[in-house]
Scaffold this motif. Sequence first.
Motif, short mmCIF file in Angstrom:
data_model
loop_
_atom_site.label_atom_id
_atom_site.label_comp_id
_atom_site.label_asym_id
_atom_site.label_seq_id
_atom_site.Cartn_x
_atom_site.Cartn_y
_atom_site.Cartn_z
N ARG A 1 2.51 -3.01 10.90
CA ARG A 1 3.25 -3.37 9.36
C ARG A 1 4.83 -2.55 9.36
NH1 ARG A 1 -0.81 -5.21 4.50
NH2 ARG A 1 -2.41 -5.77 5.38
N PRO A 2 5.25 -3.45 8.56
CA PRO A 2 6.57 -2.49 8.30
C PRO A 2 6.32 -1.57 7.36
CG PRO A 2 6.88 -5.04 7.94
CD PRO A 2 5.76 -4.23 8.08
N TRP A 3 7.17 -0.03 7.79
CA TRP A 3 7.02 1.13 6.57
C TRP A 3 8.36 1.65 6.58
CZ3 TRP A 3 7.48 5.76 8.83
CH2 TRP A 3 7.02 5.84 9.45
N GLY B 1 4.32 -7.42 3.53
CA GLY B 1 5.07 -8.90 4.03
C GLY B 1 5.92 -9.06 5.56
N ASP B 2 6.85 -9.70 5.85
CA ASP B 2 7.48 -9.64 6.96
C ASP B 2 8.88 -8.07 7.17
OD1 ASP B 2 10.03 -10.63 5.97
OD2 ASP B 2 9.38 -12.53 6.70
N ALA B 3 9.71 -7.93 7.59
CA ALA B 3 10.74 -6.80 7.39
C ALA B 3 11.79 -7.11 6.46
CB ALA B 3 11.00 -6.43 8.42
N ASP B 4 11.98 -8.00 5.93
CA ASP B 4 12.98 -8.77 5.45
C ASP B 4 12.77 -7.90 3.66
OD1 ASP B 4 14.59 -9.91 6.96
OD2 ASP B 4 14.39 -12.12 6.13
N VAL B 5 11.49 -7.31 3.07
CA VAL B 5 11.17 -7.78 2.76
C VAL B 5 11.71 -6.20 1.79
CG1 VAL B 5 9.22 -6.76 0.70
CG2 VAL B 5 9.41 -9.01 1.90
N CYS C 1 7.42 -2.80 13.92
CA CYS C 1 5.76 -3.50 13.70
C CYS C 1 5.42 -2.66 15.65
CB CYS C 1 5.57 -4.78 14.22
SG CYS C 1 6.07 -5.36 11.95
N ALA C 2 6.28 -2.01 15.61
CA ALA C 2 5.28 -1.33 17.42
C ALA C 2 5.16 -0.55 17.64
CB ALA C 2 7.17 -0.97 18.26
N ARG C 3 4.89 0.12 16.80
CA ARG C 3 3.72 1.41 16.62
C ARG C 3 2.65 1.33 15.30
NH1 ARG C 3 5.21 6.66 18.24
NH2 ARG C 3 3.90 7.66 16.73
N PHE C 4 2.82 0.11 14.52
CA PHE C 4 2.26 -0.08 13.59
C PHE C 4 2.58 -1.40 12.92
CE2 PHE C 4 0.68 0.13 8.79
CZ PHE C 4 -1.09 0.72 9.22
N SER D 1 0.86 -1.44 0.28
CA SER D 1 0.01 -0.05 -0.01
C SER D 1 0.59 1.31 -0.14
CB SER D 1 -1.12 -0.18 1.18
OG SER D 1 -1.63 -0.77 1.71
N ASN D 2 0.68 2.12 -1.23
CA ASN D 2 1.67 3.29 -1.05
C ASN D 2 0.55 4.46 -1.37
OD1 ASN D 2 4.09 1.64 -1.72
ND2 ASN D 2 2.44 1.20 -3.32
#
Length: 342
Positions: A117-119, A81-85, A112-115, A61-62
């Motif tokens: 999903r990774p962003w 996906g996960d943080a590795d991506v 992923c502490a505040r949200f 999502s952008n």
Amino acid sequence: MEDTRQNAAPGEDEWQEKAGWERGEPFVRLSLAELNGLLESAFPGRSVEFAQSLGTGLSNSNYKIRMHGEERSYVLRIYRGDADVLRKEEAIARLVRSVVPVPAFLYTDASCARFPRPWALLEWHDGELLSSLRTTVSQEELASAAAALGRTLARVHAFPFQKAGLLGPELEIRTPMRLDEAMFTGFAEQSLMHGEAGRLLGSCRTEALWAMCRRHAGLLEEQPKVYSLIHSDFNGRNVLLAPDGAGGSEVTAVLDWEFAFAGPPLVDIGNMLRYEPAGSEFGRHFIRGYVQGGGVLPERWELKSKLADLIALLDLLNGAADAPNRAADLVRLIDRLLAEWA
């Protein structure tokens, strides 16, 4: 002067790339308040003035955002996906940005502490997507764009890997793989005889495609001595272009490296030419730019690139049971593949 802009409806051999495809996952919709809460760590004490969802992606999502008191725009990218991506895309941006235009990663949060999903916050690049541009420009402008894309892809492929495989967050080979005859026929057989792809294609298409796969699979046996960085989603929805000031076009950004891996360059060539009929004007100029940029093509590269892309088509079709628009588009692509190469 004659108007050469391509405003006509697509013909039998032309249709809009991935038009109407269903997303693989729902878009993450955030209110202005939620965006402010998410971005507080990146912009302490500041607030979002403008936010617009960017609907071209089919997985992540952008958003295009702008902060109060600042003219500069950013892209907020929320990963499915996960943080590795995220880490892989960030590492690729650092690797290639001296020779390939890519957005810089300005801030990331993989905790992923505040949200949940990774962003990441990325710089905004001006330009128009090829998928939009190609329906409005002249043939000459489209030819220039195709050549610029070919030269850019050659620079991507200039980054070498000694092995082929899926990449980890530090661009290490996490899962080795080979695109050879055994892998190709094994995957095709599984998809066509036991997977969703065979069901969606129907028995007649499945038999014809399986015969084609067996007839040509040997072409993939020869492996390159050195593999390349492969974007793996190099198409009209992931490249931005703009006028270069000299009557031609330049690539302003190559986007979305989520699926990048180390492998044979024909994967990207097949992806970019997926919607092109054999011998198309766009394809000729794209390949000319690729070779001029230092790209190397093997014998029978066109058929080999179609075979490499067929793996992607079957993989996508295997996951299209609940995506009728996507399935119909993929079946049509395979119908043309059979008509041209079976």
